[in-house]
Every structure is written in structure tokens, then in C-alpha cells.
Scaffold this active site. Structure first.
Site, PDB file in Angstrom:
ATOM      1  N   HIS A 182     -26.914 -35.044   3.652  1.00 51.55           N
ATOM      2  CA  HIS A 182     -27.179 -35.874   2.477  1.00 51.55           C
ATOM      3  C   HIS A 182     -27.264 -34.992   1.247  1.00 51.55           C
ATOM      4  O   HIS A 182     -27.661 -33.822   1.314  1.00 51.55           O
ATOM      5  CB  HIS A 182     -28.430 -36.743   2.643  1.00 51.55           C
ATOM      6  CG  HIS A 182     -29.719 -35.996   2.825  1.00 51.55           C
ATOM      7  ND1 HIS A 182     -30.480 -35.548   1.764  1.00 51.55           N
ATOM      8  CD2 HIS A 182     -30.395 -35.636   3.941  1.00 51.55           C
ATOM      9  CE1 HIS A 182     -31.568 -34.947   2.235  1.00 51.55           C
ATOM     10  NE2 HIS A 182     -31.541 -34.967   3.553  1.00 51.55           N
TER      11      HIS A 182
ATOM     12  N   ASP B  39     -27.740 -52.795   8.403  1.00 47.12           N
ATOM     13  CA  ASP B  39     -26.939 -51.723   7.777  1.00 47.12           C
ATOM     14  C   ASP B  39     -27.340 -50.334   8.272  1.00 47.12           C
ATOM     15  O   ASP B  39     -26.552 -49.394   8.177  1.00 47.12           O
ATOM     16  CB  ASP B  39     -27.082 -51.755   6.248  1.00 47.12           C
ATOM     17  CG  ASP B  39     -26.384 -52.938   5.601  1.00 47.12           C
ATOM     18  OD1 ASP B  39     -25.684 -53.685   6.297  1.00 47.12           O
ATOM     19  OD2 ASP B  39     -26.565 -53.115   4.377  1.00 47.12           O
TER      20      ASP B  39
ATOM     21  N   ASP C 121     -30.738 -30.697   5.092  1.00 50.68           N
ATOM     22  CA  ASP C 121     -29.980 -31.880   4.646  1.00 50.68           C
ATOM     23  C   ASP C 121     -29.092 -32.435   5.761  1.00 50.68           C
ATOM     24  O   ASP C 121     -28.674 -33.601   5.701  1.00 50.68           O
ATOM     25  CB  ASP C 121     -29.081 -31.527   3.453  1.00 50.68           C
ATOM     26  CG  ASP C 121     -29.848 -31.265   2.168  1.00 50.68           C
ATOM     27  OD1 ASP C 121     -31.060 -31.539   2.111  1.00 50.68           O
ATOM     28  OD2 ASP C 121     -29.210 -30.772   1.209  1.00 50.68           O
TER      29      ASP C 121
ATOM     30  N   ASN D 158     -28.098 -35.829  -3.006  1.00 51.85           N
ATOM     31  CA  ASN D 158     -28.464 -36.918  -3.922  1.00 51.85           C
ATOM     32  C   ASN D 158     -28.487 -38.255  -3.183  1.00 51.85           C
ATOM     33  O   ASN D 158     -28.135 -39.286  -3.749  1.00 51.85           O
ATOM     34  CB  ASN D 158     -27.540 -36.973  -5.127  1.00 51.85           C
ATOM     35  CG  ASN D 158     -27.736 -35.768  -6.032  1.00 51.85           C
ATOM     36  OD1 ASN D 158     -28.791 -35.127  -6.003  1.00 51.85           O
ATOM     37  ND2 ASN D 158     -26.717 -35.443  -6.809  1.00 51.85           N
ATOM     38  N   PHE D 159     -28.865 -38.215  -1.937  1.00 50.31           N
ATOM     39  CA  PHE D 159     -29.040 -39.377  -1.059  1.00 50.31           C
ATOM     40  C   PHE D 159     -27.736 -40.085  -0.698  1.00 50.31           C
ATOM     41  O   PHE D 159     -27.760 -41.168  -0.108  1.00 50.31           O
ATOM     42  CB  PHE D 159     -30.082 -40.354  -1.632  1.00 50.31           C
ATOM     43  CG  PHE D 159     -31.364 -39.657  -1.990  1.00 50.31           C
ATOM     44  CD1 PHE D 159     -31.986 -38.830  -1.067  1.00 50.31           C
ATOM     45  CD2 PHE D 159     -31.931 -39.785  -3.253  1.00 50.31           C
ATOM     46  CE1 PHE D 159     -33.157 -38.145  -1.383  1.00 50.31           C
ATOM     47  CE2 PHE D 159     -33.103 -39.098  -3.583  1.00 50.31           C
ATOM     48  CZ  PHE D 159     -33.714 -38.279  -2.646  1.00 50.31           C
TER      49      PHE D 159
ATOM     50  N   GLU E  87     -53.760 -23.321 -11.380  1.00 51.77           N
ATOM     51  CA  GLU E  87     -53.068 -23.852 -12.570  1.00 51.77           C
ATOM     52  C   GLU E  87     -52.385 -22.728 -13.362  1.00 51.77           C
ATOM     53  O   GLU E  87     -52.992 -21.719 -13.701  1.00 51.77           O
ATOM     54  CB  GLU E  87     -53.990 -24.656 -13.490  1.00 51.77           C
ATOM     55  CG  GLU E  87     -53.237 -25.393 -14.601  1.00 51.77           C
ATOM     56  CD  GLU E  87     -52.067 -26.233 -14.099  1.00 51.77           C
ATOM     57  OE1 GLU E  87     -50.982 -25.647 -13.863  1.00 51.77           O
ATOM     58  OE2 GLU E  87     -52.225 -27.456 -13.905  1.00 51.77           O
TER      59      GLU E  87
ATOM     60  N   ASP F  96     -53.617 -22.522  -5.775  1.00 52.77           N
ATOM     61  CA  ASP F  96     -53.061 -23.018  -7.034  1.00 52.77           C
ATOM     62  C   ASP F  96     -54.219 -23.182  -8.016  1.00 52.77           C
ATOM     63  O   ASP F  96     -55.035 -24.095  -7.869  1.00 52.77           O
ATOM     64  CB  ASP F  96     -52.322 -24.339  -6.814  1.00 52.77           C
ATOM     65  CG  ASP F  96     -51.527 -24.742  -8.052  1.00 52.77           C
ATOM     66  OD1 ASP F  96     -51.815 -24.209  -9.146  1.00 52.77           O
ATOM     67  OD2 ASP F  96     -50.618 -25.591  -7.914  1.00 52.77           O
TER      68      ASP F  96
ATOM     69  N   HIS G 294     -24.744 -47.989   5.619  1.00 54.71           N
ATOM     70  CA  HIS G 294     -23.513 -48.294   4.882  1.00 54.71           C
ATOM     71  C   HIS G 294     -23.826 -49.327   3.819  1.00 54.71           C
ATOM     72  O   HIS G 294     -24.625 -50.247   4.021  1.00 54.71           O
ATOM     73  CB  HIS G 294     -22.387 -48.752   5.812  1.00 54.71           C
ATOM     74  CG  HIS G 294     -22.626 -50.040   6.519  1.00 54.71           C
ATOM     75  ND1 HIS G 294     -22.067 -51.231   6.109  1.00 54.71           N
ATOM     76  CD2 HIS G 294     -23.339 -50.329   7.635  1.00 54.71           C
ATOM     77  CE1 HIS G 294     -22.429 -52.200   6.940  1.00 54.71           C
ATOM     78  NE2 HIS G 294     -23.203 -51.683   7.884  1.00 54.71           N
TER      79      HIS G 294
ATOM     80  N   GLY H 103     -50.632 -29.843 -10.076  1.00 49.04           N
ATOM     81  CA  GLY H 103     -51.627 -30.466 -10.936  1.00 49.04           C
ATOM     82  C   GLY H 103     -51.033 -31.385 -11.985  1.00 49.04           C
ATOM     83  O   GLY H 103     -51.643 -32.392 -12.362  1.00 49.04           O
ATOM     84  N   ASP H 104     -49.827 -31.019 -12.453  1.00 50.19           N
ATOM     85  CA  ASP H 104     -49.156 -31.813 -13.490  1.00 50.19           C
ATOM     86  C   ASP H 104     -48.159 -32.807 -12.892  1.00 50.19           C
ATOM     87  O   ASP H 104     -47.258 -33.272 -13.570  1.00 50.19           O
ATOM     88  CB  ASP H 104     -48.447 -30.868 -14.475  1.00 50.19           C
ATOM     89  CG  ASP H 104     -47.444 -29.959 -13.766  1.00 50.19           C
ATOM     90  OD1 ASP H 104     -47.217 -30.129 -12.541  1.00 50.19           O
ATOM     91  OD2 ASP H 104     -46.886 -29.063 -14.427  1.00 50.19           O
TER      92      ASP H 104
HETATM   93  O1  AHR Z   1     -21.370 -51.781   3.598  1.00 48.93           O
HETATM   94  C1  AHR Z   1     -21.051 -53.169   3.634  1.00 48.93           C
HETATM   95  C2  AHR Z   1     -22.103 -54.016   2.959  1.00 48.93           C
HETATM   96  O2  AHR Z   1     -22.268 -53.631   1.605  1.00 48.93           O
HETATM   97  C3  AHR Z   1     -23.499 -53.948   3.477  1.00 48.93           C
HETATM   98  O3  AHR Z   1     -23.679 -54.636   4.686  1.00 48.93           O
HETATM   99  C4  AHR Z   1     -24.252 -54.592   2.372  1.00 48.93           C
HETATM  100  O4  AHR Z   1     -25.625 -54.272   2.407  1.00 48.93           O
HETATM  101  C5  AHR Z   1     -23.544 -54.112   1.127  1.00 48.93           C
HETATM  102  O5  AHR Z   1     -23.317 -55.154   0.241  1.00 48.93           O
HETATM  103  O1  AHR Z   2     -30.124 -35.862  -0.772  1.00 48.83           O
HETATM  104  C1  AHR Z   2     -31.314 -35.441  -1.436  1.00 48.83           C
HETATM  105  C2  AHR Z   2     -31.224 -34.035  -1.966  1.00 48.83           C
HETATM  106  O2  AHR Z   2     -30.192 -33.955  -2.924  1.00 48.83           O
HETATM  107  C3  AHR Z   2     -30.847 -32.973  -0.996  1.00 48.83           C
HETATM  108  O3  AHR Z   2     -31.907 -32.604  -0.152  1.00 48.83           O
HETATM  109  C4  AHR Z   2     -30.435 -31.849  -1.898  1.00 48.83           C
HETATM  110  O4  AHR Z   2     -29.524 -30.975  -1.302  1.00 48.83           O
HETATM  111  C5  AHR Z   2     -29.817 -32.568  -3.065  1.00 48.83           C
HETATM  112  O5  AHR Z   2     -30.352 -32.116  -4.266  1.00 48.83           O
HETATM  113  O1  AHR Z   3     -50.071 -23.486 -10.925  1.00 46.39           O
HETATM  114  C1  AHR Z   3     -48.801 -23.896 -10.499  1.00 46.39           C
HETATM  115  C2  AHR Z   3     -48.395 -25.196 -11.137  1.00 46.39           C
HETATM  116  O2  AHR Z   3     -48.176 -25.021 -12.507  1.00 46.39           O
HETATM  117  C3  AHR Z   3     -49.385 -26.325 -11.108  1.00 46.39           C
HETATM  118  O3  AHR Z   3     -49.520 -26.975  -9.861  1.00 46.39           O
HETATM  119  C4  AHR Z   3     -48.800 -27.255 -12.117  1.00 46.39           C
HETATM  120  O4  AHR Z   3     -49.727 -28.102 -12.717  1.00 46.39           O
HETATM  121  C5  AHR Z   3     -48.156 -26.318 -13.136  1.00 46.39           C
HETATM  122  O5  AHR Z   3     -46.826 -26.669 -13.334  1.00 46.39           O
END
Ligand code: AHR
Ligand code: AHR
Ligand code: AHR
Length: 481
Positions: A399, A471, A418, A401-402, A204, A202, A446, A279-280
Site C-alpha cells: 500500500h 468489497d 507496507d 497513500n492507501f 518537549e 520526550d 476493490h 505533545g503538539d
Molecule cells: O469495485 C466495484 C465497486 O465499486 C464496489 O463494489 C463499490 O463499492 C464501488 O462502487
Molecule cells: O499507504 C500508507 C502510507 O503511504 C505507506 O505506509 C507509506 O509508504 C506511504 O506514505
Molecule cells: O519533543 C519532541 C516533540 O517535539 C514533541 O513531542 C512535540 O510536541 C514537538 O514537536
């Protein structure tokens, strides 16, 4: 001798030496890395078991028992203080508080070295480390070398899983302002033979696989489980080298003149050090780092070949990703919540939403099937597991978006990763906690009876520390259906 003793003997001493797995000098006894635990925010440092030895992973396991731990500092063993810490915002902001990148889980990359347990640095997208206030690294067109030992099976095509020299401002200040090892299958700038992943440099605004921008067929696809990678550069000369970190020697994938594209000859290196990001502060990439150094001066191939022999002699091998009650591939399971007040609820699904529902022996067959899951070998890593819906074969918990969703397996690497989870001993002392393979800071949790992959004290509501251990802990039994 350690790798940095070898570089010293070759006249190109380490100016930064980073590893969470072992000492890189034969006499090094200091702290290798610092971890912080979720239960009380306390930190501790992990040192080698003996001078020049493997990290004391047992000390980490004791400190982190029944909670989560993050790697907060990767110390510089060279004595120059070039430690790596949580990367700050730059051209791009990270996902953590104040635009910082995330920190890595302390347990995402278990290995053994000569049979002794240690942990690498598992970089998920959004994770990054940096030092913008460096001492002794190459600037301008000065000569430097670097190597890193990586997991050649953990990569993606985003920008940029790097280790090496970058801008001190965390922004893109132009061509030639970086010189870092890149690993992955990004195709935006450069490519090598096959479909990747490749070791590239890399520099840049460009990942270079050889003399010219774009494709250089001499740079092979490499995916050794333990991968040695090298980039080095001096005035109008640079090289890419690589090989199997567990056996054999290095190959030279490129060695020659600087690219002719404007800005890369002479170079304008700034000397900051990055790990896991561009780098950025581009932070979309993933990969695993075990050890690496930067040198002053252009190391000879012979010196690097001796370093490779030292790495092979360290005998890296994969460690266990799972613990706690074992799962049987092919069996149907149920997963019962352990949070007080919710212990009659099981992981189930309603359409594509994964949730908890109260299930009993007298529940409908439909509900019983919705709360039953077939254990499969992990789609993204065979050392972990995937969970296929009993009532919707071909659909798996993944998963996105988590949040956890029930989606049909579309066959992509993204889906497979995922949908891969690694059970470990339950954080509250019961059953299992179920860690995301690709985001090992995150567990099945949960929250308001909906399932997420949650981190302990992260930025989302469902990451709340209150009730976290309960949880994320599940008692796994035979499925209802
Ligand atoms: O999922 C039930 C409850 O919701 C979890 O125990 C708590 O962390 C959240 O408020
Ligand atoms: O859950 C986190 C990420 O969200 C997953 O890896 C991807 O599939 C989505 O963008
Ligand atoms: O050179 C590839 C990438 O380009 C660098 O890591 C980043 O700084 C820029 O987006």
C-alpha cells in the site's frame, strides 16, 4: 496485587492506569476499554473476566463478529476519570474528521496473558489518544513516575510514539512542558547506542536519552517483543529504565540531573496524557501499547522492580494475527471478489496498478499471470504474508497513500511493512478479508475495480461503508499460473 497496588504500597499511587489487556489493580472489575463497531456504530465496554484479571477478549470477538471495531475509549482504572479518547487537533491536525487523529483497530495487537487472549492498542501513523482535562497528574516541577509495556518490534523514526505527560493545549508550549516515555528510532533530537529503537524521554522539543541532547551511549537499542519502559522525574532528577517484559529485571539506562539545556530545570509539566503522539499532536509515529500508568510521586527503583515482576508474571505472549482459510507459503493463489455483480473478477495488476479483472480459464496467459500471486512469508512480520507477482518476481503488492501498488521490493523497512498483510475470516462470511499489518483498520478493497487498503467509514471515497464487507472479502483459490 496489581501494578497500581504495588505503586500504592510504595507511597507513589497511580493517578492514571490504562490497559486494554488486564486490570492493573487486584480489585478492579470495571470497564477497561470501549469499542465501536462499523456495522451499526454501536459501542460496548470490555471488562476483566474476573477482579484483577485479563480482559474479556471473547466478548469483543462476539460484538465485532462480521464487522470492524475501533477502540474508542481506554478507561482510567485509578478512579480519577483520566480516560484516553480520540486525540483532537493541536499544533498538527490529525487525518480523521475535524482534524482528530484516527482510532486504533480493536484487533491489531492480539496477545495472550497466561494463555488468555487479549488485545493491545496498535498505533499506526495518524492514530492517537489524549486527555487534556486531567485530574491529579503532575504539573510544574512536581514528581511523577510512569511505565508502559510496549511491542519492542513495532516502531518507526517519526515523531513521536509517546505515553505520558504533555500539554493541555495539544500545542508545543516550550521546553520542559512534557515528560513522557518515547519509543522508536527517531534521530532528530536524541539517540542511544546502536541504530535503535531506544526508550527516551520526550521533554518537549527534545527526545532525551540521557543528560545531554544528542547521543548518550548508555541508552541501549532495545527490541524485546514485550518491552517494559519507564520514565520518572522530580526536581533536578530523572531516570529512564527498561527491560524485557516477559522475563528478568529492569536496567537503568539513565538516572541523574536534568538536562542543562534551557527550560528543562525546573520542568513546566502541564499534566495532560498522550498515547501514540507527540505533545503538539505530531502523529507520524507507530507503536503498540499494552498497559501503562502514571503515578504521583517519584517511585523508588524497588517499587518499579516489583511492578516489573508483576508484568513478567502476567506472561505476555504473542497472539495469532490471522484466521480463516489458511494460506501456504510458496503457493500461487488467485483472489476472487465476492461483491454481487463482480464475482467473476480477480485481483490482478496492470503495470503498477492493482485492480480487479475478469479472468477465466480461457483468458490469455498474460492475464492469468497478472492475476496470480505467490504467497510469501510477511516481509514486515513473519506471522502474516506478502504477495509476490507471478509475472514480475521481486515485486509485491504494497500500500502507498492507501492505494495498492505493485512495486519492486526495495529492501526498506517501510516497504516490508507496507507489503505485509494478515488474512482473517472474511467479513461477509466467505473466504478471507486481508488486513494491512501496519494499518489494521484497513483491508484489501476493490472500489471502482481498483484496489485500496480501505477502512470502514474513513475519510476517503474508497472507505465508503456501503458494500464494505463484500468489497473486502475474497475467495482464495489456486492461482491461474
Ligand atoms: O469495485 C466495484 C465497486 O465499486 C464496489 O463494489 C463499490 O463499492 C464501488 O462502487
Ligand atoms: O499507504 C500508507 C502510507 O503511504 C505507506 O505506509 C507509506 O509508504 C506511504 O506514505
Ligand atoms: O519533543 C519532541 C516533540 O517535539 C514533541 O513531542 C512535540 O510536541 C514537538 O514537536
Amino acid at each position: 496485587a496489581g501494578p497500581c497496588d504495588i505503586y500504592s504500597s510504595g507511597g507513589t499511587p497511580c493517578v492514571a492506569a490504562h490497559s486494554t489487556t488486564r486490570a492493573l489493580y487486584s480489585s478492579f472489575t470495571g470497564a477497561l476499554y470501549q469499542i465501536k463497531r462499523g456495522s451499526d456504530g454501536a459501542t460496548t465496554t470490555i471488562s476483566p473476566l474476573s477482579a484483577g484479571g485479563v480482559a474479556n477478549a471473547a466478548a469483543q470477538d462476539t460484538f465485532c463478529a462480521n464487522t470492524t471495531c475501533l477502540i474508542t475509549i481506554i478507561y482510567d482504572q485509578s478512579g480519577r476519570g483520566n480516560h484516553l479518547t480520540q486525540a483532537p487537533p493541536g499544533g498538527f491536525s490529525g487525518p480523521d474528521t475535524n482534524g482528530y487523529d484516527n482510532l486504533a483497530s480493536a484487533i491489531g495487537a492480539p496477545v495472550t496473558l497466561n494463555g488468555q487472549k487479549a488485545y493491545g492498542v496498535f498505533i499506526s501513523p495518524g492514530t492517537g489518544y489524549r486527555n487534556n482535562a486531567v485530574s491529579g497528574t503532575a504539573t510544574g516541577d512536581a514528581a511523577e513516575g510512569m511505565y508502559a509495556v510496549l511491542d519492542g518490534t513495532h516502531y518507526n523514526d517519526a515523531c513521536c510514539f509517546d505515553y505520558g505527560n504533555a500539554e493541555t493545549s495539544s500545542t508545543d508550549t516550550g521546553n520542559g512542558h512534557m515528560e513522557a516515555i518515547y519509543f522508536g528510532d527517531n534521530t532528530v533530537w536524541g539517540t542511544g547506542a546502536g541504530s535503535g529503537p531506544w526508550v527516551m524521554a520526550d521533554l518537549e522539543n527534545g527526545l532525551f536519552s540521557g543528560l545531554s541532547s544528542g547521543n548518550n551511549a548508555a541508552d541501549p537499542s532495545v527490541s524485546y517483543r514485550f518491552l517494559s519502559t519507564i520514565v520518572k522525574g522530580e526536581p533536578n532528577q530523572w531516570a529512564i529504565r527498561g527491560g524485557n517484559a516477559a522475563s528478568g529485571s529492569l536496567s537503568t539506562y539513565y538516572s541523574g540531573a536534568r538536562p542543562s539545556a534551557s527550560g528543562y530545570n525546573p520542568m513546566s509539566k502541564e499534566g495532560a496524557i498522550i498515547l501514540g503522539i507527540g505533545g503538539d499532536n505530531s502523529h507520524g509515529a507507530q507503536g503498540t501499547f499494552y498497559e501503562g500508568v502514571m503515578t504521583s510521586g517519584y517511585p523508588s527503583d524497588a517499587t518499579e522492580n516489583s511492578v516489573q515482576a508483576n508484568i513478567v508474571a502476567a506472561k505476555y505472549a504473542a497472539g495469532s494475527l490471522t484466521s480463516g482459510p489458511a494460506l501456504t507459503v510458496g503457493s500461487s493463489i488467485s483472489l476472487r471478489a465476492t461483491t454481487s455483480g463482480y464475482t467473476t473478477r480477480y485481483i490482478a495488476h496492470t503495470g503498477s496498478t492493482v485492480n480487479t479483472q475478469v479472468v477465466t480459464s480461457s483468458s490469455s496467459t498474460t492475464l492469468k499471470q497478472q492475476a496470480s500471486w505467490t504467497v510469501r512469508t510477511g516481509l514486515g512480520n513473519s506471522a502474516c504474508y506478502s504477495f509476490e507477482s507471478v509475472d514480475t518476481p521481486g515485486s509485491y503488492i504494497r500500500h502507498y497513500n492507501f492505494g495498492l501498488l505493485l512495486n519492486a521490493n526495495d529492501g526498506t523497512k517501510q516497504f516490508h511493512e507496507d507489503a505485509t498483510f494478515c488474512p482473517q475470516s472474511g467479513l461477509n462470511g466467505q473466504g478471507n478479508s486481508i488486513r494491512s499489518w501496519s494499518y489494521p483498520t484497513r483491508y484489501f478493497r476493490h472500489y471502482n475495480n481498483i484496489l485500496y487498503v480501505a477502512s470502514n467509514g474513513g475519510v476517503d471515497t474508497f472507505d465508503a461503508t456501503a458494500s464494505f464487507n463484500a468489497d473486502v472479502t475474497w475467495v482464495i483459490s489456486t492461482g491461474f499460473a
